[in-house]
Design a protein around this motif. Sequence first.
Motif, mmCIF file in Angstrom:
data_model
loop_
_atom_site.group_PDB
_atom_site.id
_atom_site.type_symbol
_atom_site.label_atom_id
_atom_site.label_comp_id
_atom_site.label_asym_id
_atom_site.label_seq_id
_atom_site.Cartn_x
_atom_site.Cartn_y
_atom_site.Cartn_z
ATOM 1 N N VAL A 175 0.865 -1.185 0.000
ATOM 2 C CA VAL A 175 0.000 0.000 0.000
ATOM 3 C C VAL A 175 0.895 1.226 0.000
ATOM 4 C CG1 VAL A 175 -1.796 1.281 1.224
ATOM 5 C CG2 VAL A 175 -1.808 -1.227 1.261
ATOM 6 N N GLU A 176 0.652 2.152 -0.930
ATOM 7 C CA GLU A 176 1.486 3.348 -1.047
ATOM 8 C C GLU A 176 0.672 4.603 -0.791
ATOM 9 O OE1 GLU A 176 4.712 3.631 -3.327
ATOM 10 O OE2 GLU A 176 4.851 1.555 -3.983
ATOM 11 N N LEU A 177 1.363 5.600 -0.274
ATOM 12 C CA LEU A 177 0.748 6.886 0.005
ATOM 13 C C LEU A 177 0.180 7.487 -1.281
ATOM 14 C CD1 LEU A 177 0.427 8.771 2.473
ATOM 15 C CD2 LEU A 177 2.510 9.922 1.727
ATOM 16 N N GLY A 178 -1.062 7.964 -1.230
ATOM 17 C CA GLY A 178 -1.689 8.628 -2.358
ATOM 18 C C GLY A 178 -2.471 7.725 -3.283
ATOM 19 N N GLU A 179 -2.388 6.411 -3.134
ATOM 20 C CA GLU A 179 -3.082 5.536 -4.075
ATOM 21 C C GLU A 179 -4.578 5.468 -3.781
ATOM 22 O OE1 GLU A 179 -2.960 0.969 -3.386
ATOM 23 O OE2 GLU A 179 -0.955 1.703 -2.886
ATOM 24 N N VAL A 180 -5.323 5.034 -4.777
ATOM 25 C CA VAL A 180 -6.776 4.913 -4.669
ATOM 26 C C VAL A 180 -7.127 3.592 -4.002
ATOM 27 C CG1 VAL A 180 -8.916 4.683 -6.005
ATOM 28 C CG2 VAL A 180 -7.202 6.376 -6.673
ATOM 29 N N VAL A 181 -8.164 3.628 -3.166
ATOM 30 C CA VAL A 181 -8.677 2.415 -2.544
ATOM 31 C C VAL A 181 -10.145 2.270 -2.912
ATOM 32 C CG1 VAL A 181 -9.071 3.684 -0.373
ATOM 33 C CG2 VAL A 181 -9.089 1.189 -0.361
ATOM 34 N N SER A 182 -10.519 1.069 -3.355
ATOM 35 C CA SER A 182 -11.918 0.762 -3.645
ATOM 36 C C SER A 182 -12.541 0.127 -2.407
ATOM 37 C CB SER A 182 -12.032 -0.207 -4.826
ATOM 38 O OG SER A 182 -11.551 0.392 -6.016
#
Length: 202
Positions: A175-182
């Motif tokens: 998991v990376e900072l700024g990524e989208v999560v559904s």
Amino acid sequence: MIDILPGRTLKGRVAGLYHAPGSDFETVPVERLDLTFDGIEGDRHAGMIRKSTSREPWHRRGTPVRNERQLSILSPDELAATAEALNIAEIRPEWIGGNILIEGVPHLTRLPPRTLLMFEGGATVRVDGDNAPCRKSGAAIMRHVPRRPDIELGFVAAAKHRRGLVAWVESEGRVELGEVVSVRIWEQPIYPGLLPEKTLFD
């Protein structure tokens, strides 16, 4: 007839990542988290098994149980609302042991159990439920807000239904900072049964 709320998918964004590298309750910011079936490697809450606490009075204290509390997930909106209720400037996620800060999902703490958080890097996290606020978190905030001894107990009431979620890793990934999560919310049947006079947990 049973009322059923339809399932749906929401989108949010990872606004912060944190881990607890030692025995301390508080976390520290990081740029990414590698999630395994044990949770966050080296984190205070890592492991597939944990010991039961006062949160599970139906078990003898210290009984080995499934660790559904691998991750603490928080919302910036709910943290801000709690801080406002306590009349303080802010509550930072790391002060209360947060691991993942998600923005853009309204009423995050109200997401139902079984909700899936699916990250772009492949990790999937399954929500166990809301994280009931406790005096320990209030005491942690007090260390950053001097001359406010009322916060230790006040946090319990101020953070009710907005303390965030506890969750566990269903599939591994980064998991990376700024990524989208559904956010996948399953359909929700509304249980119609009437509560008996005495329940299992009385």
